[in-house]
Design an enzyme around this catalytic site. Structure first.
Site, PDB file in Angstrom:
ATOM      1  N   ARG A  62       0.837  -1.212   0.000  1.00  0.00           N
ATOM      2  CA  ARG A  62       0.000   0.000   0.000  1.00  0.00           C
ATOM      3  C   ARG A  62       0.868   1.257   0.000  1.00  0.00           C
ATOM      4  NH1 ARG A  62      -5.330  -0.662  -1.037  1.00  0.00           N
ATOM      5  NH2 ARG A  62      -5.756   1.237   0.125  1.00  0.00           N
ATOM      6  N   HIS A 112      -6.142   8.509  11.607  1.00  0.00           N
ATOM      7  CA  HIS A 112      -5.810   7.077  11.539  1.00  0.00           C
ATOM      8  C   HIS A 112      -4.346   6.840  11.139  1.00  0.00           C
ATOM      9  CE1 HIS A 112     -10.340   5.860  10.996  1.00  0.00           C
ATOM     10  NE2 HIS A 112     -10.040   6.218  12.225  1.00  0.00           N
TER      11      HIS A 112
HETATM   12  N1  APR Z   1     -16.637   9.902  -4.545  1.00  0.00           N
HETATM   13  C1  APR Z   1     -17.276   9.993  -3.362  1.00  0.00           C
HETATM   14  N2  APR Z   1     -17.492   8.946  -2.553  1.00  0.00           N
HETATM   15  C2  APR Z   1     -17.041   7.756  -2.955  1.00  0.00           C
HETATM   16  C3  APR Z   1     -16.371   7.570  -4.179  1.00  0.00           C
HETATM   17  C4  APR Z   1     -16.164   8.722  -4.994  1.00  0.00           C
HETATM   18  N3  APR Z   1     -15.534   8.657  -6.162  1.00  0.00           N
HETATM   19  N4  APR Z   1     -16.056   6.254  -4.295  1.00  0.00           N
HETATM   20  C5  APR Z   1     -16.511   5.647  -3.202  1.00  0.00           C
HETATM   21  N5  APR Z   1     -17.128   6.538  -2.380  1.00  0.00           N
HETATM   22  C6  APR Z   1     -17.767   6.323  -1.083  1.00  0.00           C
HETATM   23  C7  APR Z   1     -18.388   4.962  -0.916  1.00  0.00           C
HETATM   24  O1  APR Z   1     -19.719   4.996  -1.390  1.00  0.00           O
HETATM   25  C8  APR Z   1     -18.326   4.769   0.592  1.00  0.00           C
HETATM   26  O2  APR Z   1     -19.486   5.299   1.222  1.00  0.00           O
HETATM   27  O3  APR Z   1     -16.748   6.392  -0.098  1.00  0.00           O
HETATM   28  C9  APR Z   1     -17.101   5.580   1.005  1.00  0.00           C
HETATM   29  C10 APR Z   1     -15.876   4.766   1.375  1.00  0.00           C
HETATM   30  O4  APR Z   1     -16.168   4.019   2.507  1.00  0.00           O
HETATM   31  P1  APR Z   1     -15.101   3.046   3.193  1.00  0.00           P
HETATM   32  O5  APR Z   1     -14.455   2.192   2.166  1.00  0.00           O
HETATM   33  O6  APR Z   1     -15.785   2.378   4.332  1.00  0.00           O
HETATM   34  O7  APR Z   1     -13.946   4.045   3.710  1.00  0.00           O
HETATM   35  P2  APR Z   1     -13.897   4.912   5.041  1.00  0.00           P
HETATM   36  O8  APR Z   1     -15.254   5.370   5.434  1.00  0.00           O
HETATM   37  O9  APR Z   1     -12.840   5.929   4.839  1.00  0.00           O
HETATM   38  O10 APR Z   1     -13.386   3.834   6.082  1.00  0.00           O
HETATM   39  C11 APR Z   1     -13.154   4.254   7.423  1.00  0.00           C
HETATM   40  O11 APR Z   1     -12.274   2.122   7.969  1.00  0.00           O
HETATM   41  O12 APR Z   1     -10.909   0.240   7.704  1.00  0.00           O
HETATM   42  C12 APR Z   1     -11.035   1.488   8.249  1.00  0.00           C
HETATM   43  O13 APR Z   1      -9.248   2.735   9.049  1.00  0.00           O
HETATM   44  C13 APR Z   1      -9.948   2.442   7.873  1.00  0.00           C
HETATM   45  O14 APR Z   1     -10.019   4.854   7.723  1.00  0.00           O
HETATM   46  C14 APR Z   1     -10.690   3.653   7.372  1.00  0.00           C
HETATM   47  C15 APR Z   1     -12.028   3.510   8.038  1.00  0.00           C
END
Ligand code: APR
Length: 244
Positions: A62, A112
């Protein structure tokens, strides 16, 4: 609810979705798998204790990958807001990439941790780190630049660990007139609870996300679409309203 000209202090929470258009995978894509690993297999202290090489290799990949990625228009727009907004502003990011900073944002807090840091579990010092943390061909792990111990781990907050700088985040939320959540699913606490905290403390709340997040009901307004389009448009709106 505050009108735009009444807004002075802004807190922005970003998540993996803001970096998706830069080519960095989000966490909760198809089936909850992340590059074929379950998050629990690589993102917990127990996983690291059980199989450090697997975890280090995963984070090495990563760390290498993000260095080949570039900020997208959403990062660039937030950096512009940071540069031009005279009031209080804090970009709290759950992301461990450095794309906010590479776009030029200054007021960024990595709750994080950061891929480009290594944390020495022997002396507790964090050092900038761009290369691998896994053992080299001679079998040795790289030494800590501060104390020399071979006890470096990724400086990334794992499940079951306390996010960084929560006092600063809650202080900013108490002052906030506007809380904006961008590209986060609202699945992971405490970040997922910031919208409720901000709202109860009197801030207006807005989400910019591809789809409704789990805490969507707590937002005064949800705009759905890709961050690369929604964020530049929103920043333009904020700066125009201030100028009006
Ligand atoms: N534009 C806007 N939103 C988007 C896009 C985009 N191009 N692509 C995806 N998304 C949205 C998805 O619909 C989803 O709701 O971004 C969100 C990503 O969610 P997660 O993958 O759960 O990421 P995140 O919320 O940052 O995760 C939180 O989880 O595993 C842990 O520590 C890790 O910081 C991370 C935390």
């Amino acid at each position: 609810m505050a009108r735009m000209p009444d807004i002075r202090n802004i807190v922005i929470l970003t998540g993996a979705g803001i970096s998706a258009e830069s080519g960095i995978d989000t966490f909760r894509g198809a089936g909850g798998l992340w590059e074929n690993h379950r998050v629990e297999d690589v993102a917990t202290p127990e996983a690291f204790a059980r199989d450090p090489e697997l975890v280090l290799r995963f984070y090495d990949m990563r760390r290498e990958a993000i260095q080949a990625k570039h900020p997208n228009p959403a990062h660039v727009a937030l950096a512009r807001l940071d540069a031009e907004w005279r009031g209080g502003l804090l970009i709290v990011t759950q992301n461990v990439d450095d794309l906010h900073e590479r776009a030029g944002a200054k007021r960024v807090l990595h709750m994080h941790g950061e891929h480009l840091n290594a944390w020495c579990t022997a002396c507790d010092v964090r050092s900038q780190w761009r290369g691998p943390l896994i053992a080299d061909s001679s079998g040795g792990r790289p030494p800590c630049p501060a104390c020399g111990a071979c006890a470096l781990r990724p400086d990334v907050v794992w499940f079951g660990e306390m996010p960084y700088r929560l006092d600063e985040i809650y202080a900013a939320l108490r002052r906030a007139d506007l809380f904006v959540s961008i590209g986060t699913s609202g699945a992971v606490y405490p970040a997922a609870g910031f919208v409720r905290d901000a709202r109860e403390l009197g801030a207006r709340t807005l989400e910019l996300n591809l789809e409704r997040s789990q805490g969507s009901a707590w937002f005064d307004e949800s705009r759905l679409g890709p961050a690369g389009e929604l964020v530049p448009a929103w920043v333009e709106e904020v700066l125009d309203a201030r100028a009006a």
